[in-house]
Design a protein around this motif. Structure first.
Motif, PDB file in Angstrom:
ATOM      1  N   ARG A  30       1.066  -1.208  -0.046  1.00  0.00           N
ATOM      2  CA  ARG A  30       0.195   0.252   0.180  1.00  0.00           C
ATOM      3  C   ARG A  30       0.784   0.747   0.407  1.00  0.00           C
ATOM      4  O   ARG A  30       0.443   2.832  -0.779  1.00  0.00           O
ATOM      5  CB  ARG A  30      -1.269   0.223   1.685  1.00  0.00           C
ATOM      6  CG  ARG A  30      -0.038   0.000   2.746  1.00  0.00           C
ATOM      7  CD  ARG A  30      -0.649  -0.114   3.820  1.00  0.00           C
ATOM      8  NE  ARG A  30      -0.341  -0.298   4.768  1.00  0.00           N
ATOM      9  CZ  ARG A  30       0.116   0.782   5.762  1.00  0.00           C
ATOM     10  NH1 ARG A  30      -0.204   2.275   5.274  1.00  0.00           N
ATOM     11  NH2 ARG A  30       0.449   0.500   6.594  1.00  0.00           N
ATOM     12  N   VAL A  31       2.030   1.246   0.483  1.00  0.00           N
ATOM     13  CA  VAL A  31       2.963   1.817   0.302  1.00  0.00           C
ATOM     14  C   VAL A  31       4.229   1.555   0.062  1.00  0.00           C
ATOM     15  O   VAL A  31       4.875   0.500   0.266  1.00  0.00           O
ATOM     16  CB  VAL A  31       2.959   3.156   1.828  1.00  0.00           C
ATOM     17  CG1 VAL A  31       1.937   3.810   2.586  1.00  0.00           C
ATOM     18  CG2 VAL A  31       3.767   1.983   2.880  1.00  0.00           C
ATOM     19  N   PRO A  32       4.912   2.636  -0.374  1.00  0.00           N
ATOM     20  CA  PRO A  32       6.657   1.944  -0.568  1.00  0.00           C
ATOM     21  C   PRO A  32       7.032   1.644   0.810  1.00  0.00           C
ATOM     22  O   PRO A  32       7.182   2.268   1.838  1.00  0.00           O
ATOM     23  CB  PRO A  32       7.712   3.087  -1.352  1.00  0.00           C
ATOM     24  CG  PRO A  32       6.281   4.130  -1.735  1.00  0.00           C
ATOM     25  CD  PRO A  32       5.153   3.984  -0.655  1.00  0.00           C
ATOM     26  N   ASP A  33       7.976   0.417   0.534  1.00  0.00           N
ATOM     27  CA  ASP A  33       8.735   0.130   2.030  1.00  0.00           C
ATOM     28  C   ASP A  33      10.148   1.102   1.707  1.00  0.00           C
ATOM     29  O   ASP A  33      10.022   1.986   1.477  1.00  0.00           O
ATOM     30  CB  ASP A  33       9.272  -1.427   1.775  1.00  0.00           C
ATOM     31  CG  ASP A  33      10.558  -1.328   0.098  1.00  0.00           C
ATOM     32  OD1 ASP A  33      10.941   0.166  -0.005  1.00  0.00           O
ATOM     33  OD2 ASP A  33      11.317  -2.695  -0.053  1.00  0.00           O
ATOM     34  N   GLN A  34      11.448   0.799   3.065  1.00  0.00           N
ATOM     35  CA  GLN A  34      11.759   1.914   3.212  1.00  0.00           C
ATOM     36  C   GLN A  34      13.654   2.149   2.554  1.00  0.00           C
ATOM     37  O   GLN A  34      13.586   3.306   2.647  1.00  0.00           O
ATOM     38  CB  GLN A  34      12.481   1.412   4.657  1.00  0.00           C
ATOM     39  CG  GLN A  34      11.682   1.452   5.492  1.00  0.00           C
ATOM     40  CD  GLN A  34      10.602   2.934   6.112  1.00  0.00           C
ATOM     41  OE1 GLN A  34      10.208   3.451   5.695  1.00  0.00           O
ATOM     42  NE2 GLN A  34      12.058   3.900   6.304  1.00  0.00           N
ATOM     43  N   ARG A  35      13.101   1.371   1.138  1.00  0.00           N
ATOM     44  CA  ARG A  35      13.653   1.571   0.460  1.00  0.00           C
ATOM     45  C   ARG A  35      13.262   1.968  -1.546  1.00  0.00           C
ATOM     46  O   ARG A  35      13.776   1.743  -2.482  1.00  0.00           O
ATOM     47  CB  ARG A  35      14.790   0.252  -0.004  1.00  0.00           C
ATOM     48  CG  ARG A  35      15.902   0.054   0.996  1.00  0.00           C
ATOM     49  CD  ARG A  35      17.068  -0.744   0.466  1.00  0.00           C
ATOM     50  NE  ARG A  35      17.156  -1.457   2.399  1.00  0.00           N
ATOM     51  CZ  ARG A  35      18.732  -2.157   2.328  1.00  0.00           C
ATOM     52  NH1 ARG A  35      18.917  -3.040   1.279  1.00  0.00           N
ATOM     53  NH2 ARG A  35      19.356  -2.599   3.810  1.00  0.00           N
ATOM     54  N   ASN A  36      11.852   2.463  -0.895  1.00  0.00           N
ATOM     55  CA  ASN A  36      11.111   3.159  -2.046  1.00  0.00           C
ATOM     56  C   ASN A  36      10.664   1.652  -3.094  1.00  0.00           C
ATOM     57  O   ASN A  36      10.705   2.221  -4.341  1.00  0.00           O
ATOM     58  CB  ASN A  36      11.308   4.373  -3.349  1.00  0.00           C
ATOM     59  CG  ASN A  36      11.510   5.066  -3.459  1.00  0.00           C
ATOM     60  OD1 ASN A  36       9.713   5.142  -2.989  1.00  0.00           O
ATOM     61  ND2 ASN A  36      11.098   5.486  -4.685  1.00  0.00           N
ATOM     62  N   TYR A  37      10.885   0.500  -2.460  1.00  0.00           N
ATOM     63  CA  TYR A  37      10.062  -0.591  -3.212  1.00  0.00           C
ATOM     64  C   TYR A  37       8.953  -0.593  -3.021  1.00  0.00           C
ATOM     65  O   TYR A  37       8.861  -0.416  -2.055  1.00  0.00           O
ATOM     66  CB  TYR A  37      10.851  -1.691  -2.956  1.00  0.00           C
ATOM     67  CG  TYR A  37      10.878  -2.947  -4.098  1.00  0.00           C
ATOM     68  CD1 TYR A  37      10.291  -2.649  -5.657  1.00  0.00           C
ATOM     69  CD2 TYR A  37      10.157  -4.095  -3.444  1.00  0.00           C
ATOM     70  CE1 TYR A  37       9.929  -3.802  -6.139  1.00  0.00           C
ATOM     71  CE2 TYR A  37       9.635  -5.187  -4.184  1.00  0.00           C
ATOM     72  CZ  TYR A  37       9.753  -5.058  -5.518  1.00  0.00           C
ATOM     73  OH  TYR A  37       9.341  -6.281  -6.597  1.00  0.00           O
ATOM     74  N   GLN A  38       7.785  -0.430  -4.614  1.00  0.00           N
ATOM     75  CA  GLN A  38       6.642  -1.109  -4.554  1.00  0.00           C
ATOM     76  C   GLN A  38       5.987  -1.585  -5.311  1.00  0.00           C
ATOM     77  O   GLN A  38       5.176  -1.061  -6.089  1.00  0.00           O
ATOM     78  CB  GLN A  38       5.859   0.036  -3.635  1.00  0.00           C
ATOM     79  CG  GLN A  38       4.556   0.043  -3.468  1.00  0.00           C
ATOM     80  CD  GLN A  38       3.428   1.955  -3.465  1.00  0.00           C
ATOM     81  OE1 GLN A  38       4.061   2.967  -4.107  1.00  0.00           O
ATOM     82  NE2 GLN A  38       2.494   2.020  -2.907  1.00  0.00           N
ATOM     83  N   PRO A  39       5.665  -3.304  -5.085  1.00  0.00           N
ATOM     84  CA  PRO A  39       5.031  -4.004  -5.721  1.00  0.00           C
ATOM     85  C   PRO A  39       3.872  -3.876  -6.027  1.00  0.00           C
ATOM     86  O   PRO A  39       3.394  -4.003  -4.960  1.00  0.00           O
ATOM     87  CB  PRO A  39       6.031  -5.226  -5.529  1.00  0.00           C
ATOM     88  CG  PRO A  39       6.434  -4.673  -4.185  1.00  0.00           C
ATOM     89  CD  PRO A  39       6.756  -3.937  -4.096  1.00  0.00           C
ATOM     90  N   GLN A  40       3.332  -4.193  -6.748  1.00  0.00           N
ATOM     91  CA  GLN A  40       1.875  -4.655  -6.710  1.00  0.00           C
ATOM     92  C   GLN A  40       1.345  -5.940  -7.898  1.00  0.00           C
ATOM     93  O   GLN A  40       1.458  -5.825  -8.986  1.00  0.00           O
ATOM     94  CB  GLN A  40       0.805  -3.474  -7.699  1.00  0.00           C
ATOM     95  CG  GLN A  40       1.600  -2.139  -7.023  1.00  0.00           C
ATOM     96  CD  GLN A  40       0.381  -1.307  -5.646  1.00  0.00           C
ATOM     97  OE1 GLN A  40      -0.749  -1.795  -5.783  1.00  0.00           O
ATOM     98  NE2 GLN A  40       1.546  -1.309  -4.690  1.00  0.00           N
ATOM     99  N   GLY A  41       0.834  -6.088  -7.235  1.00  0.00           N
ATOM    100  CA  GLY A  41       0.594  -7.862  -7.260  1.00  0.00           C
ATOM    101  C   GLY A  41       0.942  -9.025  -7.794  1.00  0.00           C
ATOM    102  O   GLY A  41       1.387  -9.508  -8.507  1.00  0.00           O
ATOM    103  N   LYS A  42       2.425  -8.972  -7.265  1.00  0.00           N
ATOM    104  CA  LYS A  42       3.581  -9.854  -7.562  1.00  0.00           C
ATOM    105  C   LYS A  42       3.651 -10.624  -6.453  1.00  0.00           C
ATOM    106  O   LYS A  42       3.539 -10.801  -5.426  1.00  0.00           O
ATOM    107  CB  LYS A  42       4.895  -8.698  -7.592  1.00  0.00           C
ATOM    108  CG  LYS A  42       4.980  -8.292  -8.735  1.00  0.00           C
ATOM    109  CD  LYS A  42       6.294  -7.755  -9.231  1.00  0.00           C
ATOM    110  CE  LYS A  42       6.681  -6.410 -10.250  1.00  0.00           C
ATOM    111  NZ  LYS A  42       7.905  -6.010 -10.412  1.00  0.00           N
ATOM    112  N   PRO A  43       3.782 -11.701  -7.147  1.00  0.00           N
ATOM    113  CA  PRO A  43       4.225 -13.418  -6.168  1.00  0.00           C
ATOM    114  C   PRO A  43       5.297 -12.829  -5.501  1.00  0.00           C
ATOM    115  O   PRO A  43       6.346 -12.703  -5.984  1.00  0.00           O
ATOM    116  CB  PRO A  43       4.009 -14.530  -6.781  1.00  0.00           C
ATOM    117  CG  PRO A  43       4.646 -14.075  -8.321  1.00  0.00           C
ATOM    118  CD  PRO A  43       3.940 -12.517  -8.422  1.00  0.00           C
TER     119      PRO A  43
END
Length: 202
Positions: free
Chosen positions: A101-114
């Motif tokens: 729902r938000v980026p992680d602390q290293r600015n990674y924000q996957p959507q709908g990935k296994p």
């Protein structure tokens, strides 16, 4: 075979400047170096980690644990905060799903990935812990005067699809259940359950 208990909490992340799980882990680290298993009369060593809220750091921590304790029987207890909850939740399952729902602390924000490419998307994996029995045992803990203390501890099948779910799913495919047992505990902010009570429950 050596036995190791690993307890992890998370550091700050979007919307949570001071993560209560970091404080719980730090207090436990001050109090405990090992615990005694009365059934085997053997010591279980304890390893603590406060994990950055990022995919890369979760992977690095689990890899480090595997390298440090290659032949050990591991129990992995992961802690995460649910800022909207008023009670403690023991998560029964994790899902092969990264939808942040938000980026992680290293600015990674996957959507709908296994999480694991070789497994079906959103596949649920279940902990080998008996959650209802565990809740019963933890809920009925005597206080210092021998009275039972009751805290609201509920089972849950929704760990979210952020880093709490990520580290839990990774742990459930870490090694076979006979060598590694994993559980995820969602805790509320301390205004709902005091820090000392949460530490005791953990």
């Amino acid at each position: 075979m050596s036995r190791v208990l690993v307890i992890t909490g998370f550091g700050p992340f979007n919307g949570v400047e001071k993560n209560p799980t970091q404080e719980i882990v730090e207090q436990l680290r001050e109090e405990w170096t090992a615990i005694r298993d009365d059934t085997t009369n053997a010591d279980i060593s304890i390893h603590y980690d406060v994990v950055e809220v990022s995919v890369e750091e979760c992977d690095a921590v689990l890899t480090d644990i595997a390298n440090k304790f290659p032949g050990a029987e591991l129990t992995l207890v992961h802690l995460g905060v649910d800022a909207r909850s008023t009670h403690i939740k023991l998560e029964e399952v994790a899902y092969n799903n990264m939808t942040f729902r938000v980026p992680d602390q290293r600015n990674y924000q996957p959507q709908g990935k296994p999480i694991q490419q070789s497994l079906a998307y959103d596949l649920p994996l279940q902990t080998c812990w008996n959650i209802p029995a565990l809740i019963r045992d933890v809920t009925l803990q005597p206080d210092t005067e021998g009275h039972e203390e009751r805290h609201e501890i509920n089972p849950s099948t929704d760990p979210g699809r952020f880093l709490c779910n990520y580290i839990y799913f990774r742990s459930l495919i870490f090694r076979p259940c006979g060598l590694t047992r994993s559980i995820f505990i969602h805790v509320p902010p301390f205004e709902h359950i005091k820090k000392e009570h949460q530490v005791k429950i953990v």
